[in-house]
Design a protein around this motif. Sequence first.
Motif, PDB file in Angstrom:
ATOM      1  N   TYR A  75       0.774  -1.234   0.000  1.00 20.44           N
ATOM      2  CA  TYR A  75       0.000   0.000   0.000  1.00 20.44           C
ATOM      3  C   TYR A  75       0.811   1.293   0.000  1.00 20.44           C
ATOM      4  N   THR A  76       2.001   1.317   0.589  1.00 18.82           N
ATOM      5  CA  THR A  76       2.701   2.605   0.670  1.00 18.82           C
ATOM      6  C   THR A  76       3.822   2.731  -0.340  1.00 18.82           C
ATOM      7  N   GLY A  77       4.477   1.639  -0.667  1.00 18.37           N
ATOM      8  CA  GLY A  77       5.589   1.693  -1.601  1.00 18.37           C
ATOM      9  C   GLY A  77       6.899   2.121  -0.962  1.00 18.37           C
ATOM     10  N   ILE A  78       6.862   2.452   0.317  1.00 19.78           N
ATOM     11  CA  ILE A  78       8.066   2.827   1.046  1.00 19.78           C
ATOM     12  C   ILE A  78       8.241   1.817   2.171  1.00 19.78           C
ATOM     13  N   ILE A  79       9.244   0.984   2.071  1.00 22.75           N
ATOM     14  CA  ILE A  79       9.473  -0.018   3.105  1.00 22.75           C
ATOM     15  C   ILE A  79      10.020   0.683   4.345  1.00 22.75           C
ATOM     16  N   GLY A  80       9.342   0.533   5.448  1.00 26.14           N
ATOM     17  CA  GLY A  80       9.837   1.069   6.703  1.00 26.14           C
ATOM     18  C   GLY A  80       8.833   1.855   7.511  1.00 26.14           C
ATOM     19  N   VAL A  81       7.845   2.447   6.859  1.00 26.37           N
ATOM     20  CA  VAL A  81       6.898   3.289   7.594  1.00 26.37           C
ATOM     21  C   VAL A  81       6.104   2.436   8.591  1.00 26.37           C
ATOM     22  N   PHE A  82       5.303   1.516   8.108  1.00 27.00           N
ATOM     23  CA  PHE A  82       4.488   0.698   8.991  1.00 27.00           C
ATOM     24  C   PHE A  82       5.288  -0.461   9.593  1.00 27.00           C
ATOM     25  N   LEU A  83       6.395  -0.792   8.977  1.00 32.54           N
ATOM     26  CA  LEU A  83       7.320  -1.777   9.536  1.00 32.54           C
ATOM     27  C   LEU A  83       7.789  -1.316  10.917  1.00 32.54           C
ATOM     28  N   VAL A  84       7.965  -0.040  11.087  1.00 29.89           N
ATOM     29  CA  VAL A  84       8.369   0.539  12.367  1.00 29.89           C
ATOM     30  C   VAL A  84       7.151   0.899  13.223  1.00 29.89           C
ATOM     31  N   LEU A  85       6.108   1.430  12.595  1.00 26.33           N
ATOM     32  CA  LEU A  85       4.971   1.954  13.353  1.00 26.33           C
ATOM     33  C   LEU A  85       4.130   0.877  14.034  1.00 26.33           C
ATOM     34  N   PHE A  86       3.884  -0.246  13.380  1.00 23.82           N
ATOM     35  CA  PHE A  86       3.051  -1.280  14.020  1.00 23.82           C
ATOM     36  C   PHE A  86       3.677  -1.807  15.317  1.00 23.82           C
ATOM     37  N   PRO A  87       4.966  -2.193  15.337  1.00 24.85           N
ATOM     38  CA  PRO A  87       5.548  -2.615  16.620  1.00 24.85           C
ATOM     39  C   PRO A  87       5.573  -1.485  17.664  1.00 24.85           C
ATOM     40  N   LEU A  88       5.822  -0.254  17.211  1.00 28.12           N
ATOM     41  CA  LEU A  88       5.798   0.881  18.126  1.00 28.12           C
ATOM     42  C   LEU A  88       4.417   1.036  18.761  1.00 28.12           C
ATOM     43  N   MET A  89       3.375   0.865  17.969  1.00 27.57           N
ATOM     44  CA  MET A  89       2.019   1.000  18.487  1.00 27.57           C
ATOM     45  C   MET A  89       1.683  -0.125  19.474  1.00 27.57           C
ATOM     46  N   ILE A  90       2.223  -1.316  19.260  1.00 27.72           N
ATOM     47  CA  ILE A  90       2.039  -2.398  20.229  1.00 27.72           C
ATOM     48  C   ILE A  90       2.671  -2.006  21.559  1.00 27.72           C
TER      49      ILE A  90
END
Length: 170
Positions: A75-90
């Motif tokens: 969905y974003t085309g940029i590897i790293g945005v949600f890769l970092v955000l989902f664990p941070l949100m947990i």
Amino acid sequence: MRIPKMRYIFPLGLILAIFLDGTLTHVWSGWMITPTTFVECRMVFLWIFMAVCFGEVDHIIPWAIFAGLMYDMFYTGIIGVFLVLFPLMIYITRWIMQYFEPSFIVLLLIYLIDITVLTALSYGMNLIVGQTSVSIVDFIGRTLGPTLAFNLALYVVLYYPLKKLFLKYS
């Protein structure tokens, strides 16, 4: 030795949520993406959030990293945005939850905080890498507000079924 059913249900639900994010956005794109609004569906995060609140999921941080990677790739085309955000949100969710007893309203408010932080950090990261040029005022009015409304409505509709599912199979 009995293997918990959540070991199989969580990954299947996570993959389904990843595809539902895009599917719901596509099906309802007529009102989710307009010149005045941009609603971001956060079904993946809802699944992870409910797992943190009610499920006994082994290795949830690696699963969140996997979900973030898949979300970024699709969905974003940029590897790293949600890769970092989902664990941070947990991490943030677990930190907040240690002070409260889980109930519908308490979790709704925690989810509101989480979606706000997730969407704002996503906007910030996209602003830094030049993926967006939307002003903060436009972001708040056109993206953050509608995204919060949609995802809180999604939470209200799916709270009891997901809670029941996680409690039954954990």
